[in-house]
Design a protein around this motif. Structure first.
Motif, short mmCIF file in Angstrom:
data_model
loop_
_atom_site.label_atom_id
_atom_site.label_comp_id
_atom_site.label_asym_id
_atom_site.label_seq_id
_atom_site.Cartn_x
_atom_site.Cartn_y
_atom_site.Cartn_z
N ASN A 58 -23.62 0.61 -4.99
CA ASN A 58 -23.14 0.07 -6.26
C ASN A 58 -23.66 0.80 -7.49
OD1 ASN A 58 -21.63 -1.90 -4.98
ND2 ASN A 58 -23.42 -3.24 -4.81
N SER A 59 -24.37 1.88 -7.29
CA SER A 59 -24.89 2.63 -8.42
C SER A 59 -23.86 3.66 -8.90
CB SER A 59 -26.18 3.34 -8.01
OG SER A 59 -26.69 4.04 -9.11
N PRO A 60 -23.40 3.56 -10.14
CA PRO A 60 -22.34 4.45 -10.60
C PRO A 60 -22.82 5.81 -11.09
CG PRO A 60 -22.88 2.90 -12.30
CD PRO A 60 -23.75 2.56 -11.13
N ASP A 61 -24.11 5.99 -11.33
CA ASP A 61 -24.54 7.24 -11.95
C ASP A 61 -24.70 8.37 -10.94
OD1 ASP A 61 -27.21 7.30 -10.87
OD2 ASP A 61 -27.77 5.80 -12.34
N ALA A 62 -24.58 9.57 -11.45
CA ALA A 62 -24.63 10.77 -10.60
C ALA A 62 -26.02 11.02 -10.04
CB ALA A 62 -24.16 11.98 -11.40
N THR A 63 -27.05 10.59 -10.76
CA THR A 63 -28.42 10.80 -10.29
C THR A 63 -28.65 10.10 -8.96
OG1 THR A 63 -29.16 10.92 -12.58
CG2 THR A 63 -30.85 10.60 -10.91
N SER A 64 -28.13 8.87 -8.85
CA SER A 64 -28.28 8.13 -7.60
C SER A 64 -27.56 8.82 -6.46
CB SER A 64 -27.75 6.71 -7.75
OG SER A 64 -28.58 5.99 -8.60
N ARG A 65 -26.43 9.40 -6.76
CA ARG A 65 -25.69 10.10 -5.70
C ARG A 65 -26.43 11.36 -5.25
NH1 ARG A 65 -19.59 8.47 -6.01
NH2 ARG A 65 -19.98 6.46 -6.92
N LEU A 66 -27.08 12.04 -6.19
CA LEU A 66 -27.88 13.19 -5.80
C LEU A 66 -29.08 12.76 -4.96
CD1 LEU A 66 -27.83 15.27 -9.11
CD2 LEU A 66 -26.64 15.78 -6.97
N ARG A 67 -29.69 11.63 -5.35
CA ARG A 67 -30.80 11.11 -4.54
C ARG A 67 -30.32 10.72 -3.15
NH1 ARG A 67 -33.30 7.12 -8.99
NH2 ARG A 67 -34.22 8.71 -10.31
N LEU A 68 -29.14 10.09 -3.10
CA LEU A 68 -28.57 9.71 -1.80
C LEU A 68 -28.32 10.94 -0.95
CD1 LEU A 68 -27.33 7.72 0.20
CD2 LEU A 68 -25.18 7.92 -1.07
N GLU A 69 -27.72 11.96 -1.53
CA GLU A 69 -27.44 13.18 -0.77
C GLU A 69 -28.73 13.80 -0.26
OE1 GLU A 69 -24.16 15.75 -2.08
OE2 GLU A 69 -25.69 17.29 -2.18
N ASN A 70 -29.74 13.85 -1.10
CA ASN A 70 -31.04 14.39 -0.70
C ASN A 70 -31.67 13.55 0.40
OD1 ASN A 70 -33.31 16.09 -0.84
ND2 ASN A 70 -34.35 14.61 -2.17
N GLU A 71 -31.58 12.22 0.27
CA GLU A 71 -32.19 11.33 1.26
C GLU A 71 -31.47 11.45 2.61
OE1 GLU A 71 -34.93 9.74 0.70
OE2 GLU A 71 -35.04 8.63 2.59
N ILE A 72 -30.14 11.52 2.59
CA ILE A 72 -29.40 11.67 3.85
C ILE A 72 -29.78 12.98 4.52
CG2 ILE A 72 -27.11 12.06 4.83
CD1 ILE A 72 -26.02 10.08 2.74
#
Length: 100
Positions: A58-72
């Motif tokens: 549910n996080s709309p910002d791009a920073t969270s998506r970069l964190r998600l990509e890094n975490e995956i």
């Protein structure tokens, strides 16, 4: 990688022979799904394993998506999965290409 196959309720499924054996099939997709959905601490033997993807959904910002990509990427590497490409721009359709 072959492993036990579990259903949506995480119960081990039987094979198609009907003689009560467990189903052992290709389980790469299942392992990745479990890794993405699990939280850190879900696996007692490996307490830092797990992405916890629900907190990113549910996080709309791009920073969270970069964190998600890094975490995956990091978590799949812990699981000895070689990631060739990873795309999390569409959270409903995360694309992961690689192999164990």
């Amino acid at each position: 990688m072959k492993d036990f196959i579990v259903d949506e309720d995480l119960l081990i499924t039987g094979d198609d022979s009907g003689n009560g054996d467990f189903a052992i099939k290709e389980a790469d997709q299942q392992n990745i799904e479990h890794l993405l959905l699990s939280q850190k601490g879900s696996y007692k033997e490996f307490p830092i394993l797990g992405v916890g993807i629900k907190k990113y959904i549910n996080s709309p910002d791009a920073t969270s998506r970069l964190r998600l990509e890094n975490e995956i990427d990091k978590q799949l590497s812990y699981d000895k999965f070689y990631v060739k490409t990873l795309d999390v721009n569409d959270l409903q359709n995360i694309k992961i290409d690689g192999n164990y």
